[in-house]
Design a protein around this motif. Structure first.
Motif, PDB file in Angstrom:
ATOM      1  N   GLU A 130       0.837  -1.209   0.000  1.00  0.00           N
ATOM      2  CA  GLU A 130       0.000   0.000   0.000  1.00  0.00           C
ATOM      3  C   GLU A 130       0.873   1.260   0.000  1.00  0.00           C
ATOM      4  O   GLU A 130       0.509   2.275  -0.604  1.00  0.00           O
ATOM      5  CB  GLU A 130      -0.924   0.011   1.221  1.00  0.00           C
ATOM      6  CG  GLU A 130      -1.974  -1.071   1.243  1.00  0.00           C
ATOM      7  CD  GLU A 130      -3.071  -0.895   0.202  1.00  0.00           C
ATOM      8  OE1 GLU A 130      -3.035   0.102  -0.548  1.00  0.00           O
ATOM      9  OE2 GLU A 130      -3.957  -1.761   0.139  1.00  0.00           O
ATOM     10  N   LEU A 131       2.014   1.196   0.675  1.00  0.00           N
ATOM     11  CA  LEU A 131       2.899   2.354   0.743  1.00  0.00           C
ATOM     12  C   LEU A 131       3.540   2.638  -0.622  1.00  0.00           C
ATOM     13  O   LEU A 131       3.712   3.790  -1.005  1.00  0.00           O
ATOM     14  CB  LEU A 131       3.983   2.139   1.800  1.00  0.00           C
ATOM     15  CG  LEU A 131       3.491   1.795   3.206  1.00  0.00           C
ATOM     16  CD1 LEU A 131       4.669   1.702   4.176  1.00  0.00           C
ATOM     17  CD2 LEU A 131       2.497   2.831   3.711  1.00  0.00           C
ATOM     18  N   ILE A 132       3.878   1.572  -1.345  1.00  0.00           N
ATOM     19  CA  ILE A 132       4.436   1.735  -2.694  1.00  0.00           C
ATOM     20  C   ILE A 132       3.400   2.374  -3.615  1.00  0.00           C
ATOM     21  O   ILE A 132       3.707   3.295  -4.379  1.00  0.00           O
ATOM     22  CB  ILE A 132       4.895   0.369  -3.262  1.00  0.00           C
ATOM     23  CG1 ILE A 132       6.094  -0.155  -2.470  1.00  0.00           C
ATOM     24  CG2 ILE A 132       5.245   0.482  -4.744  1.00  0.00           C
ATOM     25  CD1 ILE A 132       6.435  -1.607  -2.753  1.00  0.00           C
ATOM     26  N   SER A 241      -6.631  -1.836   7.581  1.00  0.00           N
ATOM     27  CA  SER A 241      -5.207  -1.939   7.251  1.00  0.00           C
ATOM     28  C   SER A 241      -4.403  -0.840   7.941  1.00  0.00           C
ATOM     29  O   SER A 241      -4.700   0.352   7.776  1.00  0.00           O
ATOM     30  CB  SER A 241      -5.002  -1.828   5.735  1.00  0.00           C
ATOM     31  OG  SER A 241      -3.628  -1.677   5.434  1.00  0.00           O
ATOM     32  N   PRO A 242      -3.359  -1.201   8.714  1.00  0.00           N
ATOM     33  CA  PRO A 242      -2.544  -0.180   9.392  1.00  0.00           C
ATOM     34  C   PRO A 242      -1.774   0.708   8.418  1.00  0.00           C
ATOM     35  O   PRO A 242      -1.388   1.820   8.765  1.00  0.00           O
ATOM     36  CB  PRO A 242      -1.586  -0.998  10.264  1.00  0.00           C
ATOM     37  CG  PRO A 242      -1.557  -2.360   9.646  1.00  0.00           C
ATOM     38  CD  PRO A 242      -2.901  -2.563   9.028  1.00  0.00           C
ATOM     39  N   SER A 243      -1.549   0.223   7.194  1.00  0.00           N
ATOM     40  CA  SER A 243      -0.835   1.031   6.191  1.00  0.00           C
ATOM     41  C   SER A 243      -1.566   2.334   5.921  1.00  0.00           C
ATOM     42  O   SER A 243      -0.958   3.396   5.778  1.00  0.00           O
ATOM     43  CB  SER A 243      -0.677   0.252   4.887  1.00  0.00           C
ATOM     44  OG  SER A 243       0.140  -0.869   5.065  1.00  0.00           O
ATOM     45  N   PHE A 244      -2.893   2.270   5.849  1.00  0.00           N
ATOM     46  CA  PHE A 244      -3.678   3.477   5.584  1.00  0.00           C
ATOM     47  C   PHE A 244      -3.569   4.462   6.748  1.00  0.00           C
ATOM     48  O   PHE A 244      -3.529   5.673   6.556  1.00  0.00           O
ATOM     49  CB  PHE A 244      -5.141   3.125   5.313  1.00  0.00           C
ATOM     50  CG  PHE A 244      -5.357   2.370   4.033  1.00  0.00           C
ATOM     51  CD1 PHE A 244      -4.829   2.832   2.849  1.00  0.00           C
ATOM     52  CD2 PHE A 244      -6.077   1.193   4.021  1.00  0.00           C
ATOM     53  CE1 PHE A 244      -5.018   2.138   1.659  1.00  0.00           C
ATOM     54  CE2 PHE A 244      -6.275   0.488   2.843  1.00  0.00           C
ATOM     55  CZ  PHE A 244      -5.743   0.960   1.667  1.00  0.00           C
ATOM     56  N   LYS A 245      -3.528   3.914   7.967  1.00  0.00           N
ATOM     57  CA  LYS A 245      -3.371   4.767   9.149  1.00  0.00           C
ATOM     58  C   LYS A 245      -2.014   5.466   9.107  1.00  0.00           C
ATOM     59  O   LYS A 245      -1.901   6.662   9.399  1.00  0.00           O
ATOM     60  CB  LYS A 245      -3.479   3.900  10.412  1.00  0.00           C
ATOM     61  CG  LYS A 245      -3.607   4.697  11.701  1.00  0.00           C
ATOM     62  CD  LYS A 245      -4.972   5.354  11.771  1.00  0.00           C
ATOM     63  CE  LYS A 245      -5.183   6.058  13.098  1.00  0.00           C
ATOM     64  NZ  LYS A 245      -6.440   6.808  13.100  1.00  0.00           N
ATOM     65  N   ASN A 246      -0.975   4.724   8.735  1.00  0.00           N
ATOM     66  CA  ASN A 246       0.365   5.303   8.640  1.00  0.00           C
ATOM     67  C   ASN A 246       0.428   6.416   7.597  1.00  0.00           C
ATOM     68  O   ASN A 246       1.049   7.455   7.818  1.00  0.00           O
ATOM     69  CB  ASN A 246       1.387   4.215   8.281  1.00  0.00           C
ATOM     70  CG  ASN A 246       1.593   3.221   9.409  1.00  0.00           C
ATOM     71  OD1 ASN A 246       1.171   3.452  10.533  1.00  0.00           O
ATOM     72  ND2 ASN A 246       2.229   2.102   9.101  1.00  0.00           N
ATOM     73  N   ILE A 247      -0.228   6.176   6.456  1.00  0.00           N
ATOM     74  CA  ILE A 247      -0.226   7.191   5.390  1.00  0.00           C
ATOM     75  C   ILE A 247      -0.959   8.437   5.850  1.00  0.00           C
ATOM     76  O   ILE A 247      -0.507   9.568   5.619  1.00  0.00           O
ATOM     77  CB  ILE A 247      -0.878   6.618   4.108  1.00  0.00           C
ATOM     78  CG1 ILE A 247       0.001   5.511   3.520  1.00  0.00           C
ATOM     79  CG2 ILE A 247      -1.094   7.725   3.071  1.00  0.00           C
ATOM     80  CD1 ILE A 247      -0.672   4.699   2.424  1.00  0.00           C
TER      81      ILE A 247
END
Length: 322
Positions: A130-132, A241-247
Motif C-alpha cells: 500500500e505504501l508503494i 489496514s494499518p498502512s492506511f493509518k500510517n499514510i
C-alpha cells in the motif's frame, strides 16, 4: 476519409499477422502506421502497445520496452502500458522499476486483483505494498494534476442533484447521479472534482453495505488526490489496514513540497502526531466514540484539527454530551 479507410485496413492486416504469429510482418505494419502524425493519441497508445507485443514476440525485448514507455508518455493515465512494461522489466530483472510500473497500473485500475498479485510477487515485504502504491500516486499527482481544469456544467449539475439525495439518505439515487456527473466530465484531468465525487460514491456504497465497491471508489478517490489524509482515514476504517493509518498520519505532518523527500520515513515506520493539542482532541473524540458516536471512530477529528476546524469538533462533541 480515404486515409482513414487505408489506416483501418492496415491495422486489420497487422492484427491478422499477429494472430498467425507472424510477428515481424505485424511489427513492420505497426511501425509504418505509427509514423503517420495524424493518428489520434488514444489510437496511438493502443498501436504502441500492439507494436510492443510484436517486438517482444520477435525477440526484441528492449525495443518492446521502449514502445510501452512511449505509450505511457502518450497517455500517462492509461493502465495497460504500465502492466506490459512491468511484466517485461520483471522478465529482464529490474524488479524496482517493475514495482513502480505495477503500482501505476493499480492506481488506474484498483479493482484488478491480478495486478495486486503481481506487485506482491515483486515486493519482499507485503505490508509495504500500500505504501508503494501511495508513493507512486503522489508522484503521478504532482506531475500530471491540474487545479484549474474546467470540469463542465453537466458534472456540476448532477453532483448537485446527488448531494441533495445524499442529504435525504437516498444513497442509491445519490450514487446514480454521482455516476452521471462523472460521465459528463469533459476532461479526465479535472482531478479535484473526480477525487471528491469518487469519495462520495464510496460513502454511498458503504451506506448500501457494498463494502468492496466502497473500497474501490475510495481507492479511485485517493488516486486523484493522494495527498488528502481524509480518504485514507475512510480506507482504514473500512479495511482495518494499518498502512492506511500510517499514510494518514504521514500526510498530516507534512506539506506537499516535502512529501517525496520524506518517503523513506514512511517505510521506516509509523510517523507520530507531535502536536499536543491534536492529541488532546483525539482523546476527547475517543471518549465520544465509546458512547457509540460512529463519526469519531476514524481519524476525521485529527484531519479537521490540522485544518484548524476545532470549532466543528468541539461543537459536535458538546451536542453529543448534551
Amino acid at each position: 476519409m480515404l486515409e482513414y479507410i487505408k489506416e483501418r485496413k492496415l491495422i486489420a492486416t497487422a492484427r491478422s499477422f499477429a494472430r498467425k504469429k507472424e510477428w515481424s510482418k505485424a511489427r513492420d505494419i505497426y511501425e509504418d502506421i505509427l509514423k503517420e502524425k495524424k493518428v489520434s493519441s488514444q489510437l496511438r497508445v493502443k498501436l504502441l502497445v500492439q507494436y510492443g507485443h510484436s517486438l517482444k514476440e520477435n525477440g526484441e525485448q528492449y525495443a518492446a520496452l521502449d514502445a510501452y514507455k512511449e505509450a505511457i508518455k502518450t497517455d500517462p493515465l492509461e493502465s495497460d502500458p504500465y502492466l506490459y512494461a512491468a511484466d517485461l522489466e520483471r522478465e529482464l530483472g529490474d524488479i524496482k522499476i517493475a514495482q513502480t510500473f505495477y503500482a501505476q497500473a493499480i492506481i488506474a485500475t484498483p479493482q484488478n486483483a491480478d495486478l495486486w498479485r503481481k506487485l506482491s510477487q515483486v515486493t519482499q515485504n507485503t505490508t509495504q505494498i500500500e505504501l508503494i502504491v501511495f508513493q507512486e500516486s503522489v508522484k503521478r499527482y504532482k506531475k500530471f494534476s491540474c487545479e484549474n481544469v474546467n470540469s463542465g456544467i453537466g458534472l456540476k449539475i448532477f453532483r448537485s442533484i446527488a448531494r441533495k439525495y445524499a442529504r435525504k439518505l437516498n444513497w442509491q439515487i445519490a450514487k446514480e447521479n454521482y455516476a452521471k456527473a462523472i460521465s459528463f466530465s469533459k476532461n479526465k484531468y479535472c482531478w479535484n472534482d473526480l477525487h471528491k465525487i469518487y469519495m462520495q460514491m464510496g460513502h454511498c456504497e458503504k451506506e448500501l453495505n457494498n463494502l468492496k465497491k466502497a473500497e474501490f471508489y475510495y481507492r479511485l478517490s485517493a488516486s486523484y488526490k493522494p495527498i488528502d489524509p481524509e480518504v485514507y482515514s475512510f480506507l482504514h476504517s473500512l479495511t482495518g489496514s494499518p498502512s492506511f493509518k500510517n499514510i494518514e498520519k504521514f500526510l498530516l505532518e507534512r506539506r506537499l513540497e516535502n512529501i517525496e523527500k520524506d518517503f523513506p520515513k514512511l517505510f521506516q515506520g509509523s510517523p507520530s502526531i507531535i502536536n499536543k493539542e491534536i492529541s488532546t482532541l483525539n482523546a476527547l473524540c475517543s471518549v465520544a466514540a465509546q458512547k457509540n458516536t460512529k463519526r469519531y471512530t476514524n481519524s476525521k477529528p485529527l484531519y479537521l484539527a490540522k485544518k484548524e476546524r476545532k470549532d466543528i469538533i468541539l461543537r459536535d462533541l458538546i451536542k453529543h454530551f448534551q
